[in-house]
Enzyme design. Structure first.
Site, mmCIF file in Angstrom:
data_model
loop_
_atom_site.group_PDB
_atom_site.id
_atom_site.type_symbol
_atom_site.label_atom_id
_atom_site.label_comp_id
_atom_site.label_asym_id
_atom_site.label_seq_id
_atom_site.Cartn_x
_atom_site.Cartn_y
_atom_site.Cartn_z
ATOM 1 N N ASP A 1 6.064 -5.924 -0.817
ATOM 2 C CA ASP A 1 4.924 -6.294 0.028
ATOM 3 C C ASP A 1 5.006 -7.703 0.608
ATOM 4 O O ASP A 1 3.981 -8.264 1.029
ATOM 5 C CB ASP A 1 3.618 -6.160 -0.776
ATOM 6 C CG ASP A 1 3.229 -4.708 -0.972
ATOM 7 O OD1 ASP A 1 3.338 -3.940 0.000
ATOM 8 O OD2 ASP A 1 2.831 -4.347 -2.095
ATOM 9 N N ASP B 1 4.711 2.421 4.256
ATOM 10 C CA ASP B 1 4.098 1.089 4.408
ATOM 11 C C ASP B 1 5.146 -0.006 4.652
ATOM 12 O O ASP B 1 4.861 -1.015 5.311
ATOM 13 C CB ASP B 1 3.308 0.677 3.151
ATOM 14 C CG ASP B 1 2.557 1.806 2.483
ATOM 15 O OD1 ASP B 1 3.026 2.957 2.561
ATOM 16 O OD2 ASP B 1 1.534 1.546 1.853
HETATM 17 N N1 GLY Z 1 0.226 -0.830 1.475
HETATM 18 C C1 GLY Z 1 -0.697 -0.204 0.611
HETATM 19 C C2 GLY Z 1 -1.784 0.485 1.334
HETATM 20 O O1 GLY Z 1 -1.761 0.645 2.536
HETATM 21 O O2 GLY Z 1 -2.704 0.888 0.667
#
Ligand code: GLY
Length: 408
Positions: free
Chosen positions: A124, A185
């Site tokens: 992330d 994501d």
């Molecule tokens: N990246 C995690 C979400 O979109 O919940």
């Protein structure tokens, strides 16, 4: 920094959407331009409201908002995956208002993420460092912010699996559990690598980003343009195994926020690399998203939930999609993407705004974080609020958005 120039720019670029086939093209120029100006003024007012909420909360925020419970933020102290969005919102509020105090809050909040730049346990790092540190660098010109973002980019490359040509999503590097899991994501974290490639001249960052995007296009994007949330590979051989989900309804469903990440992510990778195949994927996933929207234009949390189109909403999926579609409209010249983005923003404003609540701390309600885990359902989410303000900034301050947010 809301100026008449940016209002008029927003108004004149909005004219493209107003002259789409099927819209009121025959209206006299004066009434059309009045409608366009009034839309632009609405966006500015919506952004004013974002600033109002952010300014009221800023002095008392100690951690990083994660989701609301009964309209009040629940905080995450080290930022989790969401830590970039609060400093990001503060920067956007600073850009719109010119308020120096908001800039100081943004610096303090972004600084709190510093040690996460070497966190090897998560993919992330783009979510964490792009809206916070990269934006800080672009606004202040101070090299230390860029250096921190580059450290985060380096850390992210350590998650690259050469055989499978993907970035691992979750888990510590030495943890075999989910070592071969790739999630849609991650498309949003590639811009950090592409920025690193551009400023350092080191091609390896871009090679990893484009390899990961190609792998995502091949395995997570289906023929019809829908996406799965998770795809599992054999981490040793890199062999593709199966579709899965974590936050969607099922392995074969289409989790709404994931679809929005794909639209925004593939559009960005095309914009940065100029490689046409990424634009083709961006359009395919965008067209699927547009076809899947319920009439209200606020996404259902999973487009293939058996209760769609009546199931719970995810306003954050709408805000992310609006950003991606606005960029896609700019790079393709197709006004229909912009028209959809504007309808989505109007729907967020009319049916998800917390404007009427004295208690609410977020800007948008009706965001859904994790439906299967029953965590954060129809609540405010920092990424919903951040991308909503980011989309509005594109419309109200297009030049500042390009300069400071790197938009199309
Ligand atoms: N990246 C995690 C979400 O979109 O919940």
């Amino acid at each position: 920094m809301f100026t008449r120039r940016s209002l008029l720019t927003a108004a004149s670029t909005g004219a493209a959407a107003a002259s789409l086939p099927g819209s009121a093209t025959a209206a006299p120029a004066s009434s059309e331009s009045r409608a366009v100006e009034s839309r632009a003024a609405n966006y500015a007012r919506a952004l004013d409201f974002c600033v109002e909420r952010i300014r009221a909360l800023a002095p008392e925020v100690t951690g990083y908002p994660e989701r609301t419970e009964f309209e009040k933020w629940v905080y995450n102290d080290d930022g989790g995956w969401v830590g970039g969005f609060w400093p990001g919102q503060l920067w956007l509020a600073h850009l719109h208002s010119g308020d120096a105090e908001l800039g100081r809050h943004a610096r303090r909040s972004a600084s709190g993420l510093e040690r996460r730049a070497t966190d090897t346990s998560t993919h992330d790092l783009g979510f964490l460092f792009y809206p916070s540190w990269v934006t800080a660098w672009r606004i202040t010109g101070e090299r230390a912010w860029l250096d921190g973002a580059l450290r985060a980019a380096d850390t992210l490359t350590r998650r690259y699996n050469e055989r499978g040509r993907f970035l691992r999503a979750w888990g510590e590097l030495d943890d075999p559990h989910r070592a071969g899991w790739v999630i849609v994501d991650t498309m949003m974290n590639l811009d950090l690598l592409l920025l690193a490639a551009e400023v350092t001249g080191q091609r390896r960052y871009a090679e990893i980003a484009t390899a990961h995007a190609d792998t995502t296009a091949r395995q997570l994007v289906r023929e019809d343009g829908s996406t799965c949330h998770v795809f599992e590979f054999d981490p040793e051989s890199g062999r593709p195994l199966r579709q899965r989900t974590a936050q969607g309804y099922s392995a074969t469903s289409c989790w709404a926020r994931g679809q929005s990440w794909a639209v925004y992510g593939f559009t960005t990778v095309f914009r940065r690399t100029g490689q046409r195949r990424f634009l083709d994927v961006a359009r395919r996933v965008a067209d699927h998203l547009v076809r899947s929207l319920p009439p209200e234009h606020v996404p259902v949390w999973d487009y293939r939930s058996p209760y769609a189109p009546y199931d719970v909403r995810d306003s954050s999926a709408g805000a992310v999609a609006a950003c991606g579609l606005l960029d896609l409209a700019t790079v393709t010249g197709h006004g229909r993407y912009r028209a959809t983005a504007e309808r989505m923003l109007a729907a967020l404003e009319s049916s998800c705004s917390t404007r009427e609540s004295d208690r609410a701390e977020g800007v948008l309600g009706r965001g859904t974080s994790n439906r299967p885990a029953e965590r954060g359902i129809e609540v405010s989410l920092p990424y919903g609020d951040y991308y909503y303000a980011e989309a509005l900034t594109r419309l109200v301050h297009p030049e500042e958005a390009r300069d400071y947010l790197g938009t199309a």
